[in-house]
Motif scaffolding. Structure first.
Motif, PDB file in Angstrom:
ATOM      1  N   VAL A 390       0.832  -1.209   0.000  1.00  0.00           N
ATOM      2  CA  VAL A 390       0.000   0.000   0.000  1.00  0.00           C
ATOM      3  C   VAL A 390       0.861   1.251   0.000  1.00  0.00           C
ATOM      4  N   LYS A 391       1.856   1.295   0.892  1.00  0.00           N
ATOM      5  CA  LYS A 391       2.737   2.466   0.977  1.00  0.00           C
ATOM      6  C   LYS A 391       3.576   2.613  -0.291  1.00  0.00           C
ATOM      7  N   ARG A 392       3.941   1.480  -0.885  1.00  0.00           N
ATOM      8  CA  ARG A 392       4.729   1.538  -2.120  1.00  0.00           C
ATOM      9  C   ARG A 392       3.913   2.165  -3.244  1.00  0.00           C
ATOM     10  N   ALA A 393       2.655   1.759  -3.379  1.00  0.00           N
ATOM     11  CA  ALA A 393       1.794   2.306  -4.431  1.00  0.00           C
ATOM     12  C   ALA A 393       1.580   3.807  -4.231  1.00  0.00           C
ATOM     13  N   SER A 394       1.348   4.222  -2.993  1.00  0.00           N
ATOM     14  CA  SER A 394       1.155   5.645  -2.695  1.00  0.00           C
ATOM     15  C   SER A 394       2.423   6.438  -2.996  1.00  0.00           C
ATOM     16  N   PHE A 395       3.571   5.882  -2.583  1.00  0.00           N
ATOM     17  CA  PHE A 395       4.864   6.526  -2.835  1.00  0.00           C
ATOM     18  C   PHE A 395       5.084   6.758  -4.332  1.00  0.00           C
ATOM     19  N   GLU A 396       4.878   5.733  -5.119  1.00  0.00           N
ATOM     20  CA  GLU A 396       5.128   5.849  -6.559  1.00  0.00           C
ATOM     21  C   GLU A 396       4.186   6.857  -7.197  1.00  0.00           C
ATOM     22  N   SER A 397       2.928   6.868  -6.775  1.00  0.00           N
ATOM     23  CA  SER A 397       1.936   7.775  -7.356  1.00  0.00           C
ATOM     24  C   SER A 397       2.223   9.233  -6.990  1.00  0.00           C
ATOM     25  N   VAL A 398       2.461   9.488  -5.704  1.00  0.00           N
ATOM     26  CA  VAL A 398       2.621  10.867  -5.218  1.00  0.00           C
ATOM     27  C   VAL A 398       3.916  11.493  -5.743  1.00  0.00           C
ATOM     28  N   VAL A 399       5.025  10.768  -5.635  1.00  0.00           N
ATOM     29  CA  VAL A 399       6.307  11.328  -6.073  1.00  0.00           C
ATOM     30  C   VAL A 399       6.311  11.537  -7.579  1.00  0.00           C
ATOM     31  N   GLN A 400       5.774  10.574  -8.311  1.00  0.00           N
ATOM     32  CA  GLN A 400       5.723  10.694  -9.777  1.00  0.00           C
ATOM     33  C   GLN A 400       4.912  11.913 -10.199  1.00  0.00           C
ATOM     34  N   GLN A 401       3.797  12.163  -9.531  1.00  0.00           N
ATOM     35  CA  GLN A 401       2.959  13.310  -9.870  1.00  0.00           C
ATOM     36  C   GLN A 401       3.672  14.625  -9.554  1.00  0.00           C
ATOM     37  N   LEU A 403       6.928  15.217  -9.453  1.00  0.00           N
ATOM     38  CA  LEU A 403       7.988  15.453 -10.437  1.00  0.00           C
ATOM     39  C   LEU A 403       7.396  15.785 -11.808  1.00  0.00           C
ATOM     40  N   LYS A 404       6.295  15.148 -12.146  1.00  0.00           N
ATOM     41  CA  LYS A 404       5.647  15.425 -13.434  1.00  0.00           C
ATOM     42  C   LYS A 404       5.168  16.869 -13.498  1.00  0.00           C
ATOM     43  N   ASP A 405       4.587  17.384 -12.395  1.00  0.00           N
ATOM     44  CA  ASP A 405       4.107  18.769 -12.367  1.00  0.00           C
ATOM     45  C   ASP A 405       5.257  19.759 -12.527  1.00  0.00           C
ATOM     46  N   ILE A 406       6.366  19.480 -11.905  1.00  0.00           N
ATOM     47  CA  ILE A 406       7.525  20.369 -12.026  1.00  0.00           C
ATOM     48  C   ILE A 406       8.017  20.392 -13.464  1.00  0.00           C
ATOM     49  N   ARG A 407       8.119  19.205 -14.073  1.00  0.00           N
ATOM     50  CA  ARG A 407       8.611  19.149 -15.454  1.00  0.00           C
ATOM     51  C   ARG A 407       7.653  19.852 -16.407  1.00  0.00           C
ATOM     52  N   SER A 408       6.367  19.533 -16.261  1.00  0.00           N
ATOM     53  CA  SER A 408       5.376  20.062 -17.211  1.00  0.00           C
ATOM     54  C   SER A 408       5.156  21.566 -17.054  1.00  0.00           C
ATOM     55  N   ASN A 409       5.060  22.027 -15.815  1.00  0.00           N
ATOM     56  CA  ASN A 409       4.671  23.414 -15.568  1.00  0.00           C
ATOM     57  C   ASN A 409       5.841  24.384 -15.507  1.00  0.00           C
ATOM     58  N   LEU A 410       6.974  23.949 -14.972  1.00  0.00           N
ATOM     59  CA  LEU A 410       8.066  24.889 -14.723  1.00  0.00           C
ATOM     60  C   LEU A 410       9.263  24.717 -15.645  1.00  0.00           C
ATOM     61  N   ILE A 411       9.482  23.500 -16.138  1.00  0.00           N
ATOM     62  CA  ILE A 411      10.662  23.273 -16.996  1.00  0.00           C
ATOM     63  C   ILE A 411      10.268  23.320 -18.469  1.00  0.00           C
ATOM     64  N   GLU A 412       9.272  22.521 -18.846  1.00  0.00           N
ATOM     65  CA  GLU A 412       8.851  22.493 -20.247  1.00  0.00           C
ATOM     66  C   GLU A 412       7.825  23.580 -20.551  1.00  0.00           C
ATOM     67  N   GLY A 413       6.984  23.914 -19.558  1.00  0.00           N
ATOM     68  CA  GLY A 413       5.964  24.936 -19.765  1.00  0.00           C
ATOM     69  C   GLY A 413       6.278  26.208 -19.005  1.00  0.00           C
ATOM     70  N   GLU A 414       5.366  27.142 -19.006  1.00  0.00           N
ATOM     71  CA  GLU A 414       5.563  28.421 -18.318  1.00  0.00           C
ATOM     72  C   GLU A 414       4.306  28.777 -17.528  1.00  0.00           C
ATOM     73  N   SER A 415       3.792  27.787 -16.814  1.00  0.00           N
ATOM     74  CA  SER A 415       2.584  28.008 -16.033  1.00  0.00           C
ATOM     75  C   SER A 415       2.909  28.619 -14.679  1.00  0.00           C
ATOM     76  N   THR A 416       2.126  29.607 -14.268  1.00  0.00           N
ATOM     77  CA  THR A 416       2.275  30.213 -12.936  1.00  0.00           C
ATOM     78  C   THR A 416       0.988  30.034 -12.138  1.00  0.00           C
ATOM     79  N   ALA A 417       0.229  28.988 -12.520  1.00  0.00           N
ATOM     80  CA  ALA A 417      -1.059  28.791 -11.858  1.00  0.00           C
ATOM     81  C   ALA A 417      -0.894  28.371 -10.400  1.00  0.00           C
ATOM     82  N   SER A 418       0.152  27.631 -10.108  1.00  0.00           N
ATOM     83  CA  SER A 418       0.378  27.157  -8.737  1.00  0.00           C
ATOM     84  C   SER A 418       1.309  28.101  -8.000  1.00  0.00           C
TER      85      SER A 418
END
Length: 477
Positions: A390-401, A403-418
């Motif tokens: 259970v903790k492994r599944a939560s870990f993989e989901s939360v950390v992946q999301q 890192l994905k938000d950082i890549r999509s919004n701040l590195i590849e994109g230019e979103s300032t919504a957050s």
């Protein structure tokens, strides 16, 4: 036989409580060497990996000894003998070598050599034996044995029976006692791991709280100063717990000196007047201190055997908990603190994007490695799989999301919504998911090791019971 030079008369002694470990392929080329072996050999890891194992062979070792080694292990049997090795500088060191085949799909794919420090009496006996071997006064496999026991023909039937029983009894007793010795070494090895696990759990708590302190004390996040004071009190409580553990285990785990330095550095960091420092200066000081904590964890792993375990049911769990998850937490803490310092709901500069990309890639790489270790840990141990799923599944989901938000919004994109606070909270959630997996994994590891100790101790006492039974029966007869 390869003749390595130069040679000196200087002996190098193995450090207390060290074990030298190497693996080779079927041809004797080194595929793995642990840090203790690399250190005592004087060679670098790069010089050792891929080289023939005879790179450390000392010219005093007779060729017959290694012929016997290869003849034994190629039959799938273990080989044990004292060996005199040569360092790169020409010095020598003695080891008790235990070489066993490594199997895969019922075929030998290589060999594992585990070496311990021999006693001086064992070394003196081996030196004498090898000297006789070189001068052809002894053999590895003695000949003419039956000619030497012709006197038995002249004994009475009763005495013949007594001597015959001794020929079977003495080797059996010696074999059992040797196995008992091996069991004791396994127990001591696992007990050291349990101590390291207990220390590791407490120290990781401190590490996570230091990371929280670094994040919330940054100037771009508007949090009441009482939150900073509260986390300081938590850290002080962590230090009190670790002081107690270090008093008990510091000498065994060789942590006391490094722990005192960490405490002093924390006092300096937490009491320093920061009014004249820039936010970047504070961030760099905190980052340097956090790096020293991870250096400490590496040394703790070395001294508590938490990276040497040869059993697959615990090896990958140790790899996940002792190495991969702490390294990932370190990078997530740095990533969270960097965003707290530099991102304030505004577009990042190109330089900031590049810096963020480097930190993101490091975190992503370590996340992938931690995920791989977690998968192998659960694959090789069903009990661990059930405990951490259970903790492994939560870990993989939360950390992946995260890192994905950082890549999509701040590195590849230019979103300032957050906002900065939202990224900080998301980073905290990611770190917390790692901590949750770590706690479950560490508790599972401790239980696994304690069960292993109990099982081996039980096996040891059963063997000793056999020894006493054989002795009693022989005495009664």
């Amino acid at each position: 036989m390869k003749h390595n030079t130069p040679v000196t008369d200087r002996e190098v002694l193995m450090k207390d409580n060290t074990i030298l470990v190497t693996k080779t392929d079927l041809k004797g080329k080194i595929t793995f060497a642990n840090d203790d072996f690399i250190e005592i050999s004087g060679f670098t890891a790069e010089e050792l990996i891929g080289s023939d194992h005879n790179i450390v062979r000392h010219p005093d070792m007779p060729v017959e000894a290694f012929a016997d080694l290869w003849a034994t292990i190629n039959q799938g049997k273990p080989w044990r003998q004292l060996v005199k090795n040569r360092t790169k500088a020409g010095d020598y060191y003695w080891v008790e070598a235990n070489v066993t085949p490594i199997y895969k799909n019922n075929n030998i794919e290589g060999f594992l050599s585990v070496r311990y420090s021999p006693s001086r009496d064992e070394i003196r006996c081996s030196e004498q034996f090898y000297d006789q071997l070189r001068n052809h006064k002894a053999t590895i496999r003695p000949s003419g044995f039956f000619e030497k026991i012709n006197f038995i023909k002249r004994l009475s039937v009763k005495n013949k029976l007594i001597i015959s029983s001794l020929f079977f009894l003495v080797p059996a007793l010696l074999a059992i006692l040797w196995v008992v010795k091996e069991k004791n070494m396994i127990i001591e090895f696992a007990q050291q791991e349990v101590l390291g696990t207990e220390y590791h759990i407490a120290f990781t708590g401190l590490l996570l709280h230091i990371g929280d302190y670094s994040g919330i004390s940054n100037q771009n996040i508007k949090i009441d100063t009482s939150a900073v004071e509260q986390i300081r009190h938590i850290i002080d409580a962590d230090i009190t717990v670790l002081d107690s553990l270090d008093t008990k285990y510091g000498e065994i785990l060789k942590t006391s000196q490094a722990w005192r330095a960490i405490k002093q550095n924390w006092v300096t960091l937490s009491t320093e007047n920061t009014t004249l420092l820039t936010a970047e200066d504070i961030y760099q000081k905190q980052s340097k201190f956090i790096e020293s904590l991870y250096t400490f964890i590496g040394e703790l792993n070395d001294h508590s055997n938490l990276i040497l375990d040869p059993d697959l049911d615990s090896y990958w769990l140790m790899d996940m908990n002792s190495i991969k998850l702490p390294e990932l937490v370190e990078r997530l803490v740095f990533l969270r603190s960097y965003l707290a310092l530099n991102y304030n709901s505004q577009l990042l500069t190109e330089k900031q994007k590049i810096d963020l990309m480097v930190k993101y890639q490091l975190a992503q790489t370590l996340f992938d490695k931690a995920t791989e270790s977690a998968a192998k840990a659960t694959h090789y141990n069903d009990t661990v799989a059930a405990a951490v799923s259970v903790k492994r599944a939560s870990f993989e989901s939360v950390v992946q999301q995260y890192l994905k938000d950082i890549r999509s919004n701040l590195i590849e994109g230019e979103s300032t919504a957050s906002s900065s606070e939202q990224y900080f909270n998301a980073g905290t959630k990611a770190i917390q998911s790692v901590e949750n997996l770590y706690i479950v994994g560490e508790n599972s590891l401790k239980q696994l090791l304690e069960n292993r100790i109990h099982k081996v101790e039980q096996e040891k006492w059963e063997l000793l019971a056999i020894v006493f039974t054989l002795l009693f029966c022989n005495y009664s007869a």
